[in-house]
Enzyme design. Structure first.
Site, PDB file in Angstrom:
ATOM      1  N   HIS A 108       0.762  -1.213  -0.157  1.00 12.55           N
ATOM      2  CA  HIS A 108      -0.152   0.180  -0.004  1.00 12.55           C
ATOM      3  C   HIS A 108       0.991   1.073   0.025  1.00 12.55           C
ATOM      4  CE1 HIS A 108       1.025   1.030   4.128  1.00 12.55           C
ATOM      5  NE2 HIS A 108       0.721  -0.202   4.625  1.00 12.55           N
ATOM      6  N   ARG A 161      -6.293   1.796   3.910  1.00 12.98           N
ATOM      7  CA  ARG A 161      -5.054   2.218   2.974  1.00 12.98           C
ATOM      8  C   ARG A 161      -4.924   1.141   1.819  1.00 12.98           C
ATOM      9  NH1 ARG A 161      -3.477   0.616   8.009  1.00 12.98           N
ATOM     10  NH2 ARG A 161      -1.661  -0.965   8.082  1.00 12.98           N
ATOM     11  N   GLU A 188      -2.138  -8.059   8.179  1.00  9.45           N
ATOM     12  CA  GLU A 188      -1.052  -8.609   9.319  1.00  9.45           C
ATOM     13  C   GLU A 188      -0.714 -10.034   8.976  1.00  9.45           C
ATOM     14  OE1 GLU A 188      -2.867  -7.930  13.049  1.00  9.45           O
ATOM     15  OE2 GLU A 188      -2.118  -5.780  13.173  1.00  9.45           O
TER      16      GLU A 188
END
Length: 172
Positions: A14, A61, A87
């Site tokens: 991102h 994002r 994550e």
């Protein structure tokens, strides 16, 4: 598509995020991130790849990065927003890519560090030396992407089977 034809993967981090008082998952792009996401989309177009599938983290994002980048592509792929990317470790990302249907030839995964950078390093058994040197020198900054390829079905994707053919990062 035949499983003998090369599979292609773009690993796209991102763009630069802002740090407002929201949860990490809800952080939006910063102004610079919005600019870099569009430039990255143009650079992805320049790569000559046409993506069949986009796997995008559900974080704000990453969704904003993809929305700005995909606007620059000639072909808009099917997009799946996938919670498991947020994550995720490199191993978890490999497991996700192992689920891609074999009729899909080219995938772009829009995610986060350290998972995306680690995945690029782990998958790259061989590399264009210039691309590897750029990735090693730059790390994997916001809005960067790595281009990889391998042969075989998606379920055979594992550490070391890919060739790193390209790496791009915005200038800082």
């Amino acid at each position: 598509m035949s499983v003998a034809e090369p599979r292609r993967i773009a690993l796209f981090r991102h763009a630069k995020a802002d740090w407002p008082q929201v949860s990490d998952h809800e952080r939006p792009l910063a102004e610079r991130g919005r600019k870099d996401a569009a430039v990255a989309g143009r650079k992805l177009t320049d790569s000559g790849l046409t993506f069949d599938l986009a796997l995008c983290s559900t974080a704000t994002r990453t969704r904003e990065t993809w929305k700005l980048a995909v606007h620059e592509l000639a072909h808009r792929p099917k997009t799946v927003y996938e919670e498991r990317i947020y994550e995720a470790s490199p191993g978890e990302l490999i497991a996700l890519l192992n689920e891609v249907p074999d009729e899909v030839a080219t995938v772009i995964l829009i995610g986060h560090n350290p998972g995306v950078h680690g995945l690029a390093e782990i998958l790259s058994g061989s590399a264009d030396e210039e691309a590897r040197e750029r990735m090693n020198r730059r790390g994997f900054p916001a809005a960067a992407f790595a281009l990889l390829s391998f042969e075989g079905p998606w379920k055979s994707l594992e550490p070391g089977v890919c060739t790193l053919s390209g790496f791009w990062a915005p200038s800082e």
